[in-house]
Scaffold this motif. Structure first.
Motif, PDB file in Angstrom:
ATOM      1  N   SER A 308       0.651  -1.284  -0.038  1.00 64.87           N
ATOM      2  CA  SER A 308       0.130  -0.051  -0.113  1.00 64.87           C
ATOM      3  C   SER A 308       0.889   1.418   0.051  1.00 64.87           C
ATOM      4  CB  SER A 308      -1.104   0.051   1.228  1.00 64.87           C
ATOM      5  OG  SER A 308      -1.572   1.109   1.312  1.00 64.87           O
ATOM      6  N   LYS A 309       0.247   2.362  -0.602  1.00 59.74           N
ATOM      7  CA  LYS A 309       1.194   3.696  -0.650  1.00 59.74           C
ATOM      8  C   LYS A 309       0.108   4.548   0.091  1.00 59.74           C
ATOM      9  CE  LYS A 309       2.834   2.700  -5.339  1.00 59.74           C
ATOM     10  NZ  LYS A 309       2.448   3.301  -6.597  1.00 59.74           N
ATOM     11  N   HIS A 310      -0.726   4.149   0.973  1.00 59.24           N
ATOM     12  CA  HIS A 310      -1.761   4.965   1.650  1.00 59.24           C
ATOM     13  C   HIS A 310      -1.766   4.759   3.028  1.00 59.24           C
ATOM     14  CE1 HIS A 310      -3.146   5.322  -2.653  1.00 59.24           C
ATOM     15  NE2 HIS A 310      -3.559   6.593  -2.227  1.00 59.24           N
ATOM     16  N   LEU A 311      -2.342   5.845   3.671  1.00 63.91           N
ATOM     17  CA  LEU A 311      -2.668   5.722   5.259  1.00 63.91           C
ATOM     18  C   LEU A 311      -4.114   5.691   5.557  1.00 63.91           C
ATOM     19  CD1 LEU A 311       0.032   8.107   6.511  1.00 63.91           C
ATOM     20  CD2 LEU A 311       0.383   5.958   6.608  1.00 63.91           C
ATOM     21  N   PRO A 312      -4.286   5.151   6.576  1.00 71.73           N
ATOM     22  CA  PRO A 312      -5.729   5.111   6.816  1.00 71.73           C
ATOM     23  C   PRO A 312      -6.187   6.658   7.662  1.00 71.73           C
ATOM     24  CG  PRO A 312      -4.433   3.288   8.219  1.00 71.73           C
ATOM     25  CD  PRO A 312      -3.598   4.003   7.424  1.00 71.73           C
ATOM     26  N   THR A 313      -7.251   6.843   7.594  1.00 73.65           N
ATOM     27  CA  THR A 313      -7.655   8.119   8.150  1.00 73.65           C
ATOM     28  C   THR A 313      -7.273   8.317   9.500  1.00 73.65           C
ATOM     29  OG1 THR A 313      -9.478   7.966   6.451  1.00 73.65           O
ATOM     30  CG2 THR A 313      -9.420   9.867   7.945  1.00 73.65           C
ATOM     31  N   ALA A 314      -7.608   7.170  10.341  1.00 75.98           N
ATOM     32  CA  ALA A 314      -7.602   7.263  11.531  1.00 75.98           C
ATOM     33  C   ALA A 314      -6.071   7.487  12.066  1.00 75.98           C
ATOM     34  CB  ALA A 314      -8.187   5.878  12.290  1.00 75.98           C
ATOM     35  N   PHE A 315      -5.332   6.680  11.267  1.00 78.38           N
ATOM     36  CA  PHE A 315      -3.738   6.931  11.563  1.00 78.38           C
ATOM     37  C   PHE A 315      -3.393   8.399  11.317  1.00 78.38           C
ATOM     38  CE2 PHE A 315       0.738   6.638  10.387  1.00 78.38           C
ATOM     39  CZ  PHE A 315       1.024   5.803  11.188  1.00 78.38           C
ATOM     40  N   ALA A 316      -3.724   8.995  10.012  1.00 77.95           N
ATOM     41  CA  ALA A 316      -3.282  10.177   9.608  1.00 77.95           C
ATOM     42  C   ALA A 316      -3.924  11.346  10.505  1.00 77.95           C
ATOM     43  CB  ALA A 316      -3.934  10.454   8.078  1.00 77.95           C
ATOM     44  N   GLN A 317      -4.921  11.095  11.222  1.00 76.91           N
ATOM     45  CA  GLN A 317      -5.396  12.061  12.372  1.00 76.91           C
ATOM     46  C   GLN A 317      -4.478  12.156  13.370  1.00 76.91           C
ATOM     47  OE1 GLN A 317      -7.621  14.006  11.909  1.00 76.91           O
ATOM     48  NE2 GLN A 317      -9.134  13.470  10.227  1.00 76.91           N
ATOM     49  N   ASN A 318      -3.738  11.289  13.778  1.00 78.92           N
ATOM     50  CA  ASN A 318      -2.897  11.351  14.648  1.00 78.92           C
ATOM     51  C   ASN A 318      -1.266  11.736  14.310  1.00 78.92           C
ATOM     52  OD1 ASN A 318      -4.418  10.742  16.972  1.00 78.92           O
ATOM     53  ND2 ASN A 318      -4.362   8.816  16.540  1.00 78.92           N
ATOM     54  N   ILE A 319      -1.283  12.038  13.181  1.00 74.19           N
ATOM     55  CA  ILE A 319      -0.132  12.364  12.313  1.00 74.19           C
ATOM     56  C   ILE A 319       1.020  13.058  13.054  1.00 74.19           C
ATOM     57  CG2 ILE A 319      -0.272  13.814  10.498  1.00 74.19           C
ATOM     58  CD1 ILE A 319       1.131  10.481   9.983  1.00 74.19           C
ATOM     59  N   ARG A 320       0.575  14.001  13.868  1.00 77.02           N
ATOM     60  CA  ARG A 320       1.213  14.804  14.608  1.00 77.02           C
ATOM     61  C   ARG A 320       2.336  14.193  15.356  1.00 77.02           C
ATOM     62  NH1 ARG A 320      -0.372  20.330  17.119  1.00 77.02           N
ATOM     63  NH2 ARG A 320       1.251  20.071  18.764  1.00 77.02           N
ATOM     64  N   GLU A 321       1.879  13.025  16.075  1.00 78.45           N
ATOM     65  CA  GLU A 321       3.002  12.420  16.848  1.00 78.45           C
ATOM     66  C   GLU A 321       4.025  11.829  16.213  1.00 78.45           C
ATOM     67  OE1 GLU A 321       0.777   9.260  18.898  1.00 78.45           O
ATOM     68  OE2 GLU A 321      -0.734  10.722  19.599  1.00 78.45           O
ATOM     69  N   ASN A 322       3.866  11.495  14.654  1.00 81.86           N
ATOM     70  CA  ASN A 322       4.722  10.636  14.130  1.00 81.86           C
ATOM     71  C   ASN A 322       5.830  12.102  13.489  1.00 81.86           C
ATOM     72  OD1 ASN A 322       2.211   9.421  13.685  1.00 81.86           O
ATOM     73  ND2 ASN A 322       3.379   7.927  12.787  1.00 81.86           N
ATOM     74  N   LEU A 323       5.166  12.990  13.136  1.00 85.95           N
ATOM     75  CA  LEU A 323       6.029  14.180  12.616  1.00 85.95           C
ATOM     76  C   LEU A 323       6.740  14.722  13.804  1.00 85.95           C
ATOM     77  CD1 LEU A 323       3.234  16.147  10.755  1.00 85.95           C
ATOM     78  CD2 LEU A 323       5.074  15.027   9.938  1.00 85.95           C
ATOM     79  N   GLN A 324       6.198  14.623  15.132  1.00 87.55           N
ATOM     80  CA  GLN A 324       6.853  15.043  16.381  1.00 87.55           C
ATOM     81  C   GLN A 324       8.307  14.240  16.638  1.00 87.55           C
ATOM     82  OE1 GLN A 324       6.742  17.662  18.214  1.00 87.55           O
ATOM     83  NE2 GLN A 324       4.812  18.103  18.847  1.00 87.55           N
ATOM     84  N   SER A 325       8.034  12.819  16.179  1.00 93.30           N
ATOM     85  CA  SER A 325       9.472  12.213  16.112  1.00 93.30           C
ATOM     86  C   SER A 325      10.442  12.794  15.516  1.00 93.30           C
ATOM     87  CB  SER A 325       8.982  10.793  16.097  1.00 93.30           C
ATOM     88  OG  SER A 325       8.942  10.373  14.792  1.00 93.30           O
ATOM     89  N   LEU A 326      10.247  13.444  14.470  1.00 91.73           N
ATOM     90  CA  LEU A 326      11.216  13.831  13.748  1.00 91.73           C
ATOM     91  C   LEU A 326      11.764  15.375  13.891  1.00 91.73           C
ATOM     92  CD1 LEU A 326       9.601  12.926   9.869  1.00 91.73           C
ATOM     93  CD2 LEU A 326      11.484  11.752  11.366  1.00 91.73           C
ATOM     94  N   ALA A 327      11.045  15.827  14.957  1.00 90.84           N
ATOM     95  CA  ALA A 327      11.475  17.108  15.193  1.00 90.84           C
ATOM     96  C   ALA A 327      12.487  17.496  16.231  1.00 90.84           C
ATOM     97  CB  ALA A 327      10.233  17.828  16.187  1.00 90.84           C
TER      98      ALA A 327
END
Ligand SMILES: [Zn+2]
Length: 691
Positions: A308-327
């Motif tokens: 798959s090349k897509h994310l589930p909506t529920a996962f994407a709604q919490n994407i802030r946390e994933n982005l934070q890990s890169l901060a």
């Protein structure tokens, strides 16, 4: 009521366990896990002793019933789970293998081998978010559910089909060809793709051609024929004639500027990641898979074996946390702050459905970074490279598009026409993330207007040669397997193969390529693959048979899909399959298989009898059959290369090899032959004889 949940992998088991602990369910669950496949179909001789010998007279081998054996590599896991089941503490089992055909196969082949009789409930979700997991736990599906039952049947018949085709045809081809010739449903069409290209290259004859380049000072233009749009000339006289007609200046006849807005590429499926890592770093597909697997085990990225090349909506709604890990990483700090400060922008990306779409998920979602930051975790340079590719893809989808103006200009000098192209970047957008990787070449044109006359500085003839088609690289071969439908003509089958996402799966394609290399049918040459003479001979001997075409996969994928949809009964499928296997095996038995002989690699002289020692499949053997001299290729998990064997046979020490001692500890040592026995040589003054 008490159930035993068996997950396909330990990581998924832990995720489910975590959610389960927070829930109130009317039953209790214990947890355990496979590590992928634990059982496999038995080998032919385990069904019938007369199938041990490779003999055309016993083909096709068709077992009356199909039985499973425990995979050697999974023996411990199998025994543990079998032991748990024997405690009789459970009222039912929960099958928590991946939600797909392969997951059904992994579970039910185990269930049958273990002789288990407990009722089964299916835990079914393709997402691993807490919400999806708790929903699946609340809605366990009954094993008699029609769709699940059909899927289970289809999964079983697919593995039987591969067994029947692979073993019968391999044996027929091997006996006819006089050396081991492996044939497989996915492997052989993949070989055919590489061989086809190799033959095109072999038959290619380079031809000279000429182009005319016009130097206009600030930029250059190329001659072209306005009627045919062709910009190559076959002979030098023609080119000279064109040059003689050029005047002192050229007039701008036409200017076309097109603005291109290019959004960030899709998120990584395994295939996308393998292609990108091959392009930027030259990693092979199996290297990339291994590195990604290791990052996954370090919890830094999500599950890598995904289509798959897509994310589930529920996962994407919490994407802030994933982005934070890169901060916390210096190179992304400010980018992440910018993104997080604009939640509306993130929502826009989610709504666009380009990267986030619940309908486009397969068993898993796209690969992306998790909410776990690298922190103090140690990454190898390769892991770091792959991690950053994945991180950049995620950041990119929230960033502005790349905008570029592409300009095409037509110029005329007397009756001769020229073309010039230019690019101008309007907005770098997400490509700022890739500055270190690729230098986007800007080739701006000066400001021009129609009818403007420009002085010509020079006109010259470029003499060139046509080039053969390029060999496949890891990246292009994976792509060719994925788009294998291109190689077949039937439109309907093309579509079937497109839906099935080509031949092989993202989890198996890299493995199949490595297998073809290890059996000597293709070889790596730098970054690309070359078909060996052996590989070419195999494909040419088989000729037009459908085992060399992805069509075979297409036809049978369609039938399997019909089983899943309830359009075809399993018994009807099995009948058709047997007819096919019988016909195909008979066809193979009649083939004239003439293949290149196996190259014998002599590594040295035997210390016992003086005859040549040759490289075999498992080790280095004396060519004198009566003499039993043998050095294994694998000693205590240390690999003995032909160079090592050469050194041993001349009485020298090998290089330092990494061994795993009986205690489980790892260590390095050299090897030496002393009185025909191998001895370890340690750099430290301790000495140990191989026991
Ligand atoms: Zn010997």
């Amino acid at each position: 009521m008490k159930g035993l949940l068996i997950a396909e992998k330990p990581s998924l088991m832990r995720d489910i366990q975590k959610v389960y602990k927070k829930m109130q369910l009317p039953f209790e669950i214990d947890f355990t896990s496979f590590v992928g496949h634990v059982v496999e179909l038995k080998e032919p001789h385990e069904y019938k002793s007369e199938w041990k010998k490779w003999d055309l007279n016993v083909l096709p081998m068709i077992p009356e019933r199909y039985e499973f054996r425990v995979k050697k590599s999974a023996y411990k896991v199998y025994k543990e789970i079998e032991q748990i089941l024997k405690t009789n503490r459970y009222d039912f089992i929960i099958n928590a293998c991946d939600a797909g055909m392969e997951g059904e196969n992994i579970f039910y082949s185990f269930y049958k081998r273990a002789g288990c009789k407990l009722p089964v409930k299916r835990f079914w979700t393709s997402q691993t978010t807490d919400g999806a997991i708790s929903k699946a736990l609340l809605n366990l599906i009954d094993e008699q559910d029609l769709l699940i039952r059909n899927l289970r049947n289809a999964a079983m018949y697919r593995s039987i089909f591969d067994w029947l085709i692979g073993l019968n045809l391999t044996r027929a081809a091997t006996v006819k060809g006089g050396r081991i010739i492996k044939i497989g449903r996915v492997m052989t069409p993949t070989l055919a793709i590489v061989v086809k290209r190799e033959l095109e290259i072999l038959q290619f004859k380079p031809e000279p051609y000429f182009q005319i380049e016009l130097d206009l000072g600030q930029f250059k233009a190329m001659w072209f024929n306005p009627e045919t749009n062709e910009n190559k000339l076959k002979n030098l006289e023609e080119a000279r004639a064109v040059i003689s007609r050029i005047g002192q200046g050229a007039v701008v006849r036409d200017i076309k500027t097109e603005r291109k807005t290019i959004s960030a590429p899709p998120l990584h499926s395994l295939l996308e990641l393998q292609k990108e890592a091959n392009k930027f770093f030259g990693f092979t597909s199996s290297e990339t898979l291994k590195i990604a697997q290791s990052l996954y085990e370090k919890k830094l990225i999500t599950y890598p074996r995904t289509e798959s090349k897509h994310l589930p909506t529920a996962f994407a709604q919490n994407i802030r946390e994933n982005l934070q890990s890169l901060a916390t990483l210096e190179e992304y700090g400010s980018t992440v702050q910018n993104l997080i400060s604009r939640p509306d922008n993130i929502q826009k990306t989610i709504r666009s459905k380009k990267y986030v779409d619940d309908k486009k998920l397969t068993d898993h979602h796209a690969i992306t970074v998790t909410e776990v930051a690298i922190g103090r975790k140690k990454l190898s340079p390769q892991e770091s490279k792959i991690y950053h590719l994945i991180a950049r893809r995620l950041l990119a989808i929230f960033m502005p598009a790349y905008v570029i103006d592409k300009t095409a200009v037509v110029l005329q000098s007397n009756d001769v026409f020229f073309k010039a192209n230019g690019n101008m970047v309007i907005e770098k957008g997400y490509t700022v993330l890739y500055d270190a990787f690729k230098k986007k070449q800007e080739t701006p044109l000066p400001t021009l207007q129609v009818n403007m006359e420009l002085p010509i500085r020079d006109a010259k003839i470029l003499s060139k040669m046509t080039e053969p088609p390029a060999r496949y690289t890891d990246s292009t071969l994976l792509d060719a397997m994925f788009h294998a439908g291109r190689f077949i003509e039937d439109k309907e089958l093309q579509k079937v193969l497109k839906d099935a996402e080509g031949i092989g799966t993202s989890a198996t394609r890299a493995e199949i390529i490595e297998k073809l290399i290890s059996i000597g049918m293709i070889a790596r040459e730098g970054k690309s693959f070359k078909a060996t003479q052996f590989g070419i001979d195999v494909i040419q001997s088989i000729g037009k048979h459908d085992i060399v075409s992805p069509e075979l996969t297409a036809i049978w994928s369609k039938k399997l899909k019909d089983i899943v949809d309830g359009q075809l009964s399993s018994s009807q499928f099995y009948k058709e399959m047997l007819t096919y296997v019988k016909q195909t095996t008979d066809g193979f038995i009649c083939l004239d298989m003439s293949v290149a002989e196996k190259q014998v690699v002599v590594v040295g002289k035997c210390l016992k009898c003086g005859q040549p020692v040759v490289e075999g499949f498992k080790g280095y053997t004396c060519s004198n059959k009566a003499c039993k001299f043998f050095i294994s290729k694998m000693i205590m998990k240390g690999k003995i290369t032909p160079t090592d064997a050469k050194k041993l046979l001349t009485g020298k020490e090998t290089r330092e090899i990494r061994f795993t001692w009986k205690s489980g500890k790892k260590g390095k040592a050299k090897l030496k032959l002393v009185n025909e026995k191998l001895e370890f040589v340690f750099s430290a003054p301790t000495k140990q004889t191989k026991g």
